[in-house]
Design a protein around this motif. Structure first.
Motif, mmCIF file in Angstrom:
data_model
loop_
_atom_site.group_PDB
_atom_site.id
_atom_site.type_symbol
_atom_site.label_atom_id
_atom_site.label_comp_id
_atom_site.label_asym_id
_atom_site.label_seq_id
_atom_site.Cartn_x
_atom_site.Cartn_y
_atom_site.Cartn_z
ATOM 1 N N HIS A 112 0.804 -1.216 0.000
ATOM 2 C CA HIS A 112 0.000 0.000 0.000
ATOM 3 C C HIS A 112 0.842 1.274 0.000
ATOM 4 N N LEU A 113 2.167 1.129 -0.044
ATOM 5 C CA LEU A 113 3.033 2.307 -0.075
ATOM 6 C C LEU A 113 3.195 2.871 -1.483
ATOM 7 N N GLY A 114 2.654 2.174 -2.467
ATOM 8 C CA GLY A 114 2.746 2.635 -3.843
ATOM 9 C C GLY A 114 3.837 1.915 -4.620
ATOM 10 N N ARG A 115 4.100 2.401 -5.809
ATOM 11 C CA ARG A 115 5.109 1.780 -6.678
ATOM 12 C C ARG A 115 6.514 2.148 -6.207
ATOM 13 N N ILE A 116 7.407 1.165 -6.201
ATOM 14 C CA ILE A 116 8.789 1.420 -5.807
ATOM 15 C C ILE A 116 9.471 2.249 -6.894
ATOM 16 N N GLN A 117 10.013 3.405 -6.511
ATOM 17 C CA GLN A 117 10.699 4.274 -7.465
ATOM 18 C C GLN A 117 12.162 3.883 -7.639
ATOM 19 N N TYR A 118 12.800 3.492 -6.530
ATOM 20 C CA TYR A 118 14.209 3.086 -6.623
ATOM 21 C C TYR A 118 14.562 2.239 -5.414
ATOM 22 N N LEU A 119 15.513 1.342 -5.624
ATOM 23 C CA LEU A 119 15.968 0.444 -4.563
ATOM 24 C C LEU A 119 17.462 0.237 -4.722
ATOM 25 N N THR A 120 18.185 0.273 -3.616
ATOM 26 C CA THR A 120 19.622 0.035 -3.663
ATOM 27 C C THR A 120 20.136 -0.361 -2.283
ATOM 28 N N THR A 121 21.372 -0.838 -2.246
ATOM 29 C CA THR A 121 22.054 -1.161 -0.994
ATOM 30 C C THR A 121 22.989 -0.009 -0.653
ATOM 31 N N VAL A 122 22.915 0.501 0.571
ATOM 32 C CA VAL A 122 23.738 1.635 0.992
ATOM 33 C C VAL A 122 24.321 1.356 2.371
ATOM 34 N N GLN A 123 25.251 2.212 2.770
ATOM 35 C CA GLN A 123 25.761 2.237 4.133
ATOM 36 C C GLN A 123 25.128 3.424 4.848
ATOM 37 N N VAL A 124 24.585 3.196 6.032
ATOM 38 C CA VAL A 124 23.856 4.221 6.772
ATOM 39 C C VAL A 124 24.543 4.462 8.111
ATOM 40 N N ALA A 125 24.753 5.734 8.430
ATOM 41 C CA ALA A 125 25.352 6.102 9.718
ATOM 42 C C ALA A 125 24.568 7.250 10.322
ATOM 43 N N SER A 126 24.257 7.124 11.601
ATOM 44 C CA SER A 126 23.585 8.195 12.345
ATOM 45 C C SER A 126 24.154 8.226 13.742
#
Length: 363
Positions: free
Chosen positions: A235-249
């Motif tokens: 229900h979130l809609g069509r996927i526009q883009y998908l990728t693998t990333v590194q996340v830091a916070s």
């Protein structure tokens, strides 16, 4: 939805006929009292009468199940989202039911369709004699529980990715068919989508090729995401883009690998376990509340920063220039432009007014 399970339909046709037609004439919703809660003992509709009986093979709008199945694959379904309907495969069973989630007060009339790995939920547009898409639920990870209460022919479906729903069938024959077929297909779906080293996640992550991205998108829409929260991913809609990333916070310390998925209104983060066998929900941000800024100071690194009132700064590191450019393209908002009114040339003085001003100046 390729072909239909004719044997299954014949087996249940004796109990799904005129009673369904009569139900259509009595109304489309059943109202529940707000004080009734969610326990089994409280499931008492204000209209408790559910017609039962046998009759001809008409199910809806004077059509049989076979005719309705043909309608599904040949006519557009209003509001359809996600994968093509033909990719769902064989129709195992379908019927008109009353459905209610625990956040709803009323049981609404729906037409639900069981395929090999999904349960399709459609509402009924009586004026147009058409179906309206309401949701597509994966069977993998789904649980079924029969409800013993004042409402006969009722069962509950639930799962880690879906909110619980009560489904009230119109007679015992239809109820038996749904329980039988759903239990079998859930078992089959779990067998074909096990959380084990044989799962195809290991072949798709990291998603560094286009075919991997496409296959991983399909996987996410059809399989269980552990610890999922909120409305279903479909229900979130069509996927526009998908990728693998590194996340830091700030709260994470060192960067960690994440799947970053861009939907029209949401930015979704998922994690993959070290054995590449399961995907877990890690968070979701509304795109209207965040901004993406390039980190130009970090030369040679494909990094950008996400900031917003609802989150602390998050640094995203992409592995390829294409991923970096696509993420920024979708996340960055256009700069505000000047008001078009300020760009208009000054108004032209009417000819008569100019002549009057010249006469005054010569006096």
């Amino acid at each position: 939805m390729g072909c239909c399970s004719l044997s299954a339909r014949r087996a249940g046709s004796a109990g799904t006929g005129q009673d369904e037609v009569e139900l259509l004439r009595t109304g489309r919703t059943r109202t529940w009292s707000n004080s009734e809660g969610q326990s089994e003992a409280s499931l008492h509709p204000k209209d408790p009468a559910i017609p039962a009986g046998t009759g001809d093979t008409e199910v809806l709008w004077g059509r049989t199940r076979e005719e309705l199945a043909t309608l599904l694959i040949t006519q557009p379904i209003s509001g359809w989202e996600g994968m093509d309907i033909h990719s769902l495969g064989e129709i195992i069973w379908s019927s008109l039911v009353f459905l209610r989630s625990y956040c709803m007060e009323e049981m609404c009339e729906c037409y639900i369709v069981l395929s090999s790995f999904h349960l399709l939920i459609l509402s009924v547009d009586r004026t147009k004699k058409a179906f309206v898409y309401e949701g597509l639920l994966p069977l993998a990870g789904m649980r079924l529980r029969e409800i013993a209460s004042a409402i006969s022919h009722t069962f509950e479906i639930s799962g880690s990715m879906i909110e619980s729903r009560l489904i009230c069938c119109q007679n015992s024959a239809d109820f038996d068919m749904w329980v039988q077929h759903l239990q079998h297909q859930i078992k089959m779906a779990n067998a074909h989508c096990p959380v084990s080293p044989n799962n195809n996640i290991s072949f798709l992550v990291p998603c560094d090729e286009q075919w991997k991205k496409r296959e991983l998108m399909r996987h996410l829409l059809c399989n269980t995401i552990l610890k999922w929260e909120g409305k279903p991913i479909q229900h979130l809609g069509r996927i526009q883009y998908l990728t693998t990333v590194q996340v830091a916070s700030g709260c994470m310390g060192d960067s960690e690998e994440r799947l970053l998925i861009l939907f029209p209104e949401d930015l979704l983060f998922l994690s993959v376990d070290k054995d590449r066998t399961a995907i877990t929900y890690k968070g979701k941000l509304p795109r209207t509340g965040i901004q993406a800024k390039e980190k130009s100071a970090m030369l040679g690194r494909l990094q950008f920063e996400i900031t917003g009132s609802l989150t602390e700064p998050i640094v995203i590191t992409c592995s390829t220039a294409e991923d970096y450019e696509k993420c920024l393209f979708y996340l960055q908002k256009p700069e505000k432009i000047l008001d078009p009114l300020t760009l208009q040339p000054p108004p032209i003085t009417p000819k008569k007014s100019r002549q009057h001003q010249q006469d005054i100046s010569t006096q």
